[in-house]
Design a protein around this motif. Sequence first.
Motif, mmCIF file in Angstrom:
data_model
loop_
_atom_site.group_PDB
_atom_site.id
_atom_site.type_symbol
_atom_site.label_atom_id
_atom_site.label_comp_id
_atom_site.label_asym_id
_atom_site.label_seq_id
_atom_site.Cartn_x
_atom_site.Cartn_y
_atom_site.Cartn_z
ATOM 1 N N PHE A 1 -8.704 1.324 3.334
ATOM 2 C CA PHE A 1 -7.857 0.969 2.206
ATOM 3 C C PHE A 1 -7.675 -0.544 2.225
ATOM 4 O O PHE A 1 -6.976 -1.082 3.086
ATOM 5 C CB PHE A 1 -6.506 1.704 2.305
ATOM 6 C CG PHE A 1 -6.638 3.200 2.203
ATOM 7 C CD1 PHE A 1 -6.995 3.798 1.008
ATOM 8 C CD2 PHE A 1 -6.436 4.014 3.321
ATOM 9 C CE1 PHE A 1 -7.139 5.173 0.909
ATOM 10 C CE2 PHE A 1 -6.566 5.396 3.235
ATOM 11 C CZ PHE A 1 -6.922 5.980 2.029
ATOM 12 N N ASP B 1 -11.125 -3.698 17.323
ATOM 13 C CA ASP B 1 -11.842 -4.524 16.357
ATOM 14 C C ASP B 1 -12.854 -3.618 15.647
ATOM 15 O O ASP B 1 -13.708 -3.003 16.305
ATOM 16 C CB ASP B 1 -12.558 -5.661 17.103
ATOM 17 C CG ASP B 1 -13.281 -6.609 16.149
ATOM 18 O OD1 ASP B 1 -13.493 -6.246 14.965
ATOM 19 O OD2 ASP B 1 -13.637 -7.711 16.598
ATOM 20 N N ALA B 2 -12.745 -3.565 14.331
ATOM 21 C CA ALA B 2 -13.618 -2.669 13.562
ATOM 22 C C ALA B 2 -15.092 -3.034 13.705
ATOM 23 O O ALA B 2 -15.969 -2.212 13.442
ATOM 24 C CB ALA B 2 -13.209 -2.698 12.089
ATOM 25 N N GLY C 1 -8.985 -0.270 9.861
ATOM 26 C CA GLY C 1 -8.099 -1.310 9.320
ATOM 27 C C GLY C 1 -6.872 -0.652 8.731
ATOM 28 O O GLY C 1 -6.455 -0.962 7.617
ATOM 29 N N ASP D 1 -6.936 -0.543 14.103
ATOM 30 C CA ASP D 1 -6.642 -1.853 13.527
ATOM 31 C C ASP D 1 -6.644 -2.847 14.684
ATOM 32 O O ASP D 1 -6.297 -2.490 15.812
ATOM 33 C CB ASP D 1 -5.272 -1.859 12.835
ATOM 34 C CG ASP D 1 -5.138 -3.003 11.829
ATOM 35 O OD1 ASP D 1 -5.176 -2.740 10.611
ATOM 36 O OD2 ASP D 1 -5.002 -4.171 12.265
ATOM 37 N N SER E 1 0.822 -1.210 0.000
ATOM 38 C CA SER E 1 0.000 0.000 0.000
ATOM 39 C C SER E 1 0.860 1.266 0.000
ATOM 40 O O SER E 1 0.383 2.336 -0.364
ATOM 41 C CB SER E 1 -0.971 -0.003 1.177
ATOM 42 O OG SER E 1 -0.292 -0.090 2.396
#
Length: 357
Positions: A248, A232-233, A182, A205, A149
């Motif tokens: 992303f 934790d998303a 994330g 994240d 990335s």
Amino acid sequence: MTTLTLDQTKAEAFAGRMLDILNSGAIAVMTSIGHRTGLFDTMAELPPSTSQQIADAVGLNERYVREWLGAMVTGGFVEHNPAKNTYYLPLEHAAFLTRASSPDNIAAFSQYIPLLGTVEDQIIDCFYKGGGVPYSAFKRFHEVMAEDSGQTVVAALNNHILPLIPRLIEALEEGINVLDVGCGSGRAITKMAKEFPNSRFTGYDFSEEAIAIAQTEVQHLGLANIRFQVKDAATLDEVEKYDFIATFDAIHDQAKPDVVLRGIAQALRPDGVYLMQDIRASSYVGGNLNHPIGPLLYTISCMHCMTVSLAAGGMGLGTMWGQEKALEMLEDAGFTSVEIKQLAHDFQNNYYIVRKN
Ligand SMILES: C[S@@+](CC[C@H](N)C(=O)[O-])C[C@H]1O[C@@H](n2cnc3c(N)ncnc32)[C@H](O)[C@@H]1O
């Protein structure tokens, strides 16, 4: 009863393709080694040199370097002069193999092949028993992902990605709240925090390893407008707090992508914008027949993105969840407007510009 006859030409063509695959797979592993050891970087600076000169210049064992050069010469990466016993990496090849060539360094992506090989035994177990291989089993994932990335997102952020959203750069300059869900090692959001000191940035994240890397970098840079949190998303519980939220490449491997998208919708201000960069593909294999890297992405899915989700008891969407499924899930999460944009430097991803109003 029908009698099946073998089409000899078709069979021979396939056998030839299988040999190509064996050679290409092997070269992918050697390319990863060339990247990780710095062999490509050093060779790009050297005139035609012997294996000993190359090994000395990089600080590596000559016997290994000579065998690697054998693969590189027969694979068409490196030119060899048998009379002088020298090896040379041409400029045209170095342009896609060195750190100096970033963001065009394709060698960095080759690391995924041996990385996936490290979990082959566990993945085969899953073929029999179901379940998945967790994130923690992939020892170098965050390092390789950050390099990936770093080229597709970070390098293109200011000039290509942020301008996809009208007036976003002006808003960032004035001062807004930004969330990266994330965020991995946090390179993208850290770059934004550096660039836009009036705005406030948050990165979540669930990887302690990735967040530790992100925090170290931010301390090193002395930035006060950014914070990272191990989270934790699927537990996002903020309400209308952010003007701009980005993910992303971070939705399709979630255990609960539906819950994450709903959390993002809730955390976004009514006039805010959500940017979802995610894999450009069809949700149906039949729609991916001409995909330039279909086999690579289905493999990465099977051996990473799908399996990490299944390991957590999740949906296992997989890398190739595709545009149709993405649009359906964004609508289900409560978003009412979605524009899909694409960028020339990134044939692999769609950029979904998503709003609630
Ligand atoms: C493919 S990586 C992308 C990382 C980063 N956005 C980038 O572009 O380099 C996906 C990221 O999502 C994170 N992730 C996966 N499931 C998560 C969850 N439930 N909560 C928070 N982060 C998660 C992983 O740890 C990983 O860093």
